[in-house]
Design a protein around this motif. Sequence first.
Motif, PDB file in Angstrom:
ATOM      1  N   TRP A   7       0.853  -1.194   0.000  1.00  0.00           N
ATOM      2  CA  TRP A   7       0.000   0.000   0.000  1.00  0.00           C
ATOM      3  C   TRP A   7       0.886   1.240   0.000  1.00  0.00           C
ATOM      4  CZ3 TRP A   7      -5.217  -0.081  -0.528  1.00  0.00           C
ATOM      5  CH2 TRP A   7      -5.842  -1.316  -0.387  1.00  0.00           C
ATOM      6  N   ASP A   8       0.660   2.131  -0.968  1.00  0.00           N
ATOM      7  CA  ASP A   8       1.396   3.395  -1.061  1.00  0.00           C
ATOM      8  C   ASP A   8       0.468   4.559  -0.737  1.00  0.00           C
ATOM      9  OD1 ASP A   8       3.878   2.484  -1.788  1.00  0.00           O
ATOM     10  OD2 ASP A   8       3.760   3.145  -3.869  1.00  0.00           O
ATOM     11  N   VAL A   9       0.969   5.522   0.015  1.00  0.00           N
ATOM     12  CA  VAL A   9       0.233   6.771   0.220  1.00  0.00           C
ATOM     13  C   VAL A   9       0.385   7.575  -1.070  1.00  0.00           C
ATOM     14  CG1 VAL A   9       0.084   8.912   1.544  1.00  0.00           C
ATOM     15  CG2 VAL A   9       0.680   6.755   2.693  1.00  0.00           C
ATOM     16  N   ILE A  10      -0.737   7.956  -1.674  1.00  0.00           N
ATOM     17  CA  ILE A  10      -0.671   8.666  -2.954  1.00  0.00           C
ATOM     18  C   ILE A  10      -1.112  10.122  -2.858  1.00  0.00           C
ATOM     19  CG2 ILE A  10      -0.831   6.631  -4.412  1.00  0.00           C
ATOM     20  CD1 ILE A  10      -3.873   7.355  -4.663  1.00  0.00           C
ATOM     21  N   CYS A  11      -1.914  10.447  -1.843  1.00  0.00           N
ATOM     22  CA  CYS A  11      -2.366  11.830  -1.663  1.00  0.00           C
ATOM     23  C   CYS A  11      -3.087  11.930  -0.331  1.00  0.00           C
ATOM     24  CB  CYS A  11      -3.271  12.281  -2.824  1.00  0.00           C
ATOM     25  SG  CYS A  11      -4.838  11.394  -2.962  1.00  0.00           S
ATOM     26  N   THR A  12      -3.656  13.087  -0.052  1.00  0.00           N
ATOM     27  CA  THR A  12      -4.457  13.285   1.155  1.00  0.00           C
ATOM     28  C   THR A  12      -5.885  13.626   0.744  1.00  0.00           C
ATOM     29  OG1 THR A  12      -4.030  15.647   1.307  1.00  0.00           O
ATOM     30  CG2 THR A  12      -2.450  14.172   2.410  1.00  0.00           C
ATOM     31  N   ILE A 108      -4.797   8.866   1.544  1.00  0.00           N
ATOM     32  CA  ILE A 108      -5.395   7.969   0.566  1.00  0.00           C
ATOM     33  C   ILE A 108      -4.309   6.974   0.173  1.00  0.00           C
ATOM     34  CG2 ILE A 108      -6.536   7.765  -1.672  1.00  0.00           C
ATOM     35  CD1 ILE A 108      -8.066   9.479   0.451  1.00  0.00           C
ATOM     36  N   LEU A 109      -4.613   5.687   0.313  1.00  0.00           N
ATOM     37  CA  LEU A 109      -3.656   4.628   0.003  1.00  0.00           C
ATOM     38  C   LEU A 109      -4.124   3.823  -1.199  1.00  0.00           C
ATOM     39  CD1 LEU A 109      -3.583   5.026   3.290  1.00  0.00           C
ATOM     40  CD2 LEU A 109      -2.051   3.119   3.113  1.00  0.00           C
ATOM     41  N   LEU A 110      -3.167   3.393  -2.000  1.00  0.00           N
ATOM     42  CA  LEU A 110      -3.430   2.625  -3.204  1.00  0.00           C
ATOM     43  C   LEU A 110      -2.633   1.327  -3.118  1.00  0.00           C
ATOM     44  CD1 LEU A 110      -4.914   3.130  -5.964  1.00  0.00           C
ATOM     45  CD2 LEU A 110      -2.699   3.821  -6.847  1.00  0.00           C
TER      46      LEU A 110
END
Length: 120
Positions: A7-12, A108-110
């Motif tokens: 899981w990567d943090v991509i934004c808030t 937000i995680l992807l």
Amino acid sequence: MKARTHWDVICTVEDLVPDSGIAVWTKDGPVAVFYLPHRLPALFAISHTDPFSGSNVLARGITGDVEGEPVVASPLYKQHFSLRSGVCLEDDSIQVQTYPVLLDGNRILLELPVSASQAA
């Protein structure tokens, strides 16, 4: 055997625009993240690349609903893509990649595949 993912943090949350999409760059390529606050789930992520044109434009498409299915209409040729499955409603032989996405506090995680170089 399921491919390894992370899981990567991509934004808030502040980066999101209600009823619209934003484009983010990931190790897997460009991804379009959509925030539809009046739906559950409210977050969707698909490939940002329009398979009909090859252009990275899907985050700029118009979101909507076709017979209960959340969709985005490509801004170029107007095909509708399901935000749940990635399938093109006008041609079900065409599909864009979908990604699991979730809200973790303000982040937000992807979920993305682990590349061979990351796994080593």
